[in-house]
Design an enzyme around this catalytic site. Structure first.
Site, PDB file in Angstrom:
ATOM      1  N   ARG A   1      -9.621   7.659   4.328  1.00 29.66           N
ATOM      2  CA  ARG A   1      -9.023   6.440   3.775  1.00 29.66           C
ATOM      3  C   ARG A   1      -8.745   6.585   2.246  1.00 29.66           C
ATOM      4  O   ARG A   1      -7.803   6.307   1.654  1.00 29.66           O
ATOM      5  CB  ARG A   1      -9.967   5.265   4.006  1.00 29.66           C
ATOM      6  CG  ARG A   1      -9.814   4.608   5.355  1.00 29.66           C
ATOM      7  CD  ARG A   1     -11.047   3.781   5.645  1.00 29.66           C
ATOM      8  NE  ARG A   1     -10.892   2.398   5.162  1.00 29.66           N
ATOM      9  CZ  ARG A   1     -11.999   1.708   5.060  1.00 29.66           C
ATOM     10  NH1 ARG A   1     -13.173   2.048   5.467  1.00 29.66           N
ATOM     11  NH2 ARG A   1     -11.932   0.387   4.462  1.00 29.66           N
TER      12      ARG A   1
ATOM     13  N   ARG B   1     -19.580  -0.136  10.653  1.00 31.33           N
ATOM     14  CA  ARG B   1     -18.060  -0.290  11.117  1.00 31.33           C
ATOM     15  C   ARG B   1     -17.691   1.002  11.239  1.00 31.33           C
ATOM     16  O   ARG B   1     -17.910   2.025  10.431  1.00 31.33           O
ATOM     17  CB  ARG B   1     -17.333  -1.185  10.143  1.00 31.33           C
ATOM     18  CG  ARG B   1     -16.989  -2.417  10.745  1.00 31.33           C
ATOM     19  CD  ARG B   1     -16.358  -3.089   9.488  1.00 31.33           C
ATOM     20  NE  ARG B   1     -15.198  -2.159   8.774  1.00 31.33           N
ATOM     21  CZ  ARG B   1     -14.612  -3.001   7.728  1.00 31.33           C
ATOM     22  NH1 ARG B   1     -14.700  -4.121   7.288  1.00 31.33           N
ATOM     23  NH2 ARG B   1     -13.407  -2.477   7.216  1.00 31.33           N
TER      24      ARG B   1
ATOM     25  N   ARG C   1     -22.865   0.692   3.961  1.00 35.04           N
ATOM     26  CA  ARG C   1     -22.629  -0.656   4.241  1.00 35.04           C
ATOM     27  C   ARG C   1     -23.106  -0.827   5.946  1.00 35.04           C
ATOM     28  O   ARG C   1     -22.703   0.016   6.759  1.00 35.04           O
ATOM     29  CB  ARG C   1     -21.279  -0.955   4.198  1.00 35.04           C
ATOM     30  CG  ARG C   1     -20.872  -2.372   4.330  1.00 35.04           C
ATOM     31  CD  ARG C   1     -19.550  -2.708   3.563  1.00 35.04           C
ATOM     32  NE  ARG C   1     -18.386  -2.093   4.115  1.00 35.04           N
ATOM     33  CZ  ARG C   1     -17.075  -2.655   3.533  1.00 35.04           C
ATOM     34  NH1 ARG C   1     -16.870  -3.300   2.541  1.00 35.04           N
ATOM     35  NH2 ARG C   1     -15.897  -2.024   4.161  1.00 35.04           N
TER      36      ARG C   1
ATOM     37  N   ARG D   1       0.800  -1.080   0.064  1.00 40.83           N
ATOM     38  CA  ARG D   1       0.058   0.103  -0.038  1.00 40.83           C
ATOM     39  C   ARG D   1       0.989   1.205   0.058  1.00 40.83           C
ATOM     40  O   ARG D   1       0.204   2.394   0.052  1.00 40.83           O
ATOM     41  CB  ARG D   1      -0.945  -0.048   1.223  1.00 40.83           C
ATOM     42  CG  ARG D   1      -2.248   0.061   1.133  1.00 40.83           C
ATOM     43  CD  ARG D   1      -2.863  -0.212   2.332  1.00 40.83           C
ATOM     44  NE  ARG D   1      -4.273  -0.133   2.362  1.00 40.83           N
ATOM     45  CZ  ARG D   1      -5.105  -0.908   2.476  1.00 40.83           C
ATOM     46  NH1 ARG D   1      -4.841  -2.344   2.337  1.00 40.83           N
ATOM     47  NH2 ARG D   1      -6.576  -0.637   2.518  1.00 40.83           N
TER      48      ARG D   1
HETATM   49  P1  ADP Z   1      -9.739  -1.342   2.746  1.00 46.49           P
HETATM   50  O1  ADP Z   1      -9.021  -2.173   1.630  1.00 46.49           O
HETATM   51  O2  ADP Z   1     -11.451  -1.500   2.835  1.00 46.49           O
HETATM   52  O3  ADP Z   1      -9.362  -0.233   3.307  1.00 46.49           O
HETATM   53  P2  ADP Z   1      -8.697  -3.179   4.711  1.00 46.49           P
HETATM   54  O4  ADP Z   1      -9.477  -4.438   5.176  1.00 46.49           O
HETATM   55  O5  ADP Z   1      -7.715  -3.898   3.400  1.00 46.49           O
HETATM   56  O6  ADP Z   1      -9.664  -2.416   4.160  1.00 46.49           O
HETATM   57  O7  ADP Z   1      -7.573  -2.633   5.404  1.00 46.49           O
HETATM   58  C1  ADP Z   1      -8.182  -2.028   6.769  1.00 46.49           C
HETATM   59  C2  ADP Z   1      -7.177  -1.135   7.436  1.00 46.49           C
HETATM   60  O8  ADP Z   1      -6.053  -1.884   7.833  1.00 46.49           O
HETATM   61  C3  ADP Z   1      -6.402  -0.039   6.625  1.00 46.49           C
HETATM   62  O9  ADP Z   1      -7.293   1.117   6.702  1.00 46.49           O
HETATM   63  C4  ADP Z   1      -5.098  -0.046   7.432  1.00 46.49           C
HETATM   64  O10 ADP Z   1      -5.261   0.615   8.422  1.00 46.49           O
HETATM   65  C5  ADP Z   1      -4.470  -1.392   7.757  1.00 46.49           C
HETATM   66  N1  ADP Z   1      -3.970  -2.033   6.633  1.00 46.49           N
HETATM   67  C6  ADP Z   1      -4.189  -2.967   5.922  1.00 46.49           C
HETATM   68  N2  ADP Z   1      -3.244  -3.184   5.098  1.00 46.49           N
HETATM   69  C7  ADP Z   1      -2.298  -2.515   5.250  1.00 46.49           C
HETATM   70  C8  ADP Z   1      -0.961  -2.318   4.451  1.00 46.49           C
HETATM   71  N3  ADP Z   1      -0.361  -2.998   3.531  1.00 46.49           N
HETATM   72  N4  ADP Z   1      -0.212  -1.170   5.066  1.00 46.49           N
HETATM   73  C9  ADP Z   1      -0.885  -0.315   5.994  1.00 46.49           C
HETATM   74  N5  ADP Z   1      -1.869  -0.633   6.626  1.00 46.49           N
HETATM   75  C10 ADP Z   1      -2.640  -1.564   6.249  1.00 46.49           C
END
Ligand code: ADP
Ligand code: ZN
Length: 209
Positions: A167, A156, A123, A88
């Protein structure tokens, strides 16, 4: 096949990952799910991640890089895997490269911000059994009540509108540059996300061929 799914939160990466995982018989590695599980079981990592996650910020790179490194070393990943929600950030992508992981394809699912905001703010999730609903596209029979178990439907914390906006901002700033990163490696393919899961699936499957 070693695959990365890119895209904004709410673009439908998770749903498509599940479908591809069944079709190709390779596991999905979702860092979001792994962090939520750690949070539930109250591990030290979970506690560290909690405040970042709830505010819509990213968890620090070194935390997620560690999780992914351990996970892809497991036996079920030897024929490939789908990364959902990782990398990410550019440092996360660089870490993956320096682990020697040779990614075959990076699939970016593109959905407009307005559509995402609408999707995510509608949602709802059952407090008791976890089933998900949507106030417009998938409503429960009785408002606020789960069809399956009569539990209460809640929103949520990270689906609340202000958090969704945070986000999305984080996505554009930190994650979107990965498109150029992988394009330069010749690995990027873009799929325009459709209104239905089925329609998007068709495009995703075509891109995998
Ligand atoms: P979405 O794709 O709907 O944002 P995720 O379930 O993938 O939801 O992620 C939820 C949260 O988990 C993110 O907003 C972040 O805080 C954390 N997170 C998940 N993957 C990562 C990553 N690769 N790096 C940093 N934070 C992460
Ligand atoms: Zn329920």
């Amino acid at each position: 096949m070693k695959l990365i799914l890119l895209g904004a939160p709410g673009a439908g990466k998770g749903t498509q990952a599940e479908i591809i995982s069944k079709e190709l018989n390779i596991p999905t590695i979702s860092t979001g799910d792994m962090i939520r599980e750690a949070l539930k079981s109250g591990t030290e990592m979970g506690l560290k991640a909690k405040s970042y996650m709830e505010s819509g910020a990213l968890v620090p790179d070194e935390v997620v890089i560690g999780i992914v490194k351990d996970r892809i070393a497991l036996d079920d990943c030897k024929n490939g895997f789908i990364l959902d929600g990782f990398p990410r950030t550019i440092p996360q992508a660089e870490a993956l490269d320096s682990m020697g992981v040779d990614i075959d394809l990076v699939l970016d699912i593109e959905v407009k911000d307005e559509v995402i905001v609408k999707r995510m703010s509608g949602r709802r999730v059952c407090e008791k059994c976890g089933k998900t609903y949507h106030t417009e596209s998938k409503p429960s029979k009785i408002e606020g009540v789960c069809d399956v178990c009569t539990g209460a439907l809640i929103q949520r914390k990270d689906d609340q509108i202000e958090t969704v906006k945070t986000r999305l901002e984080t996505y554009h700033k930190e994650t979107e540059p990965l498109k150029d990163y992988y394009d330069a490696q010749g690995k990027l393919k873009i799929v325009v996300g459709k209104d239905t899961i089925e329609a998007t699936k068709e495009l995703v499957m075509a891109a995998l061929k």
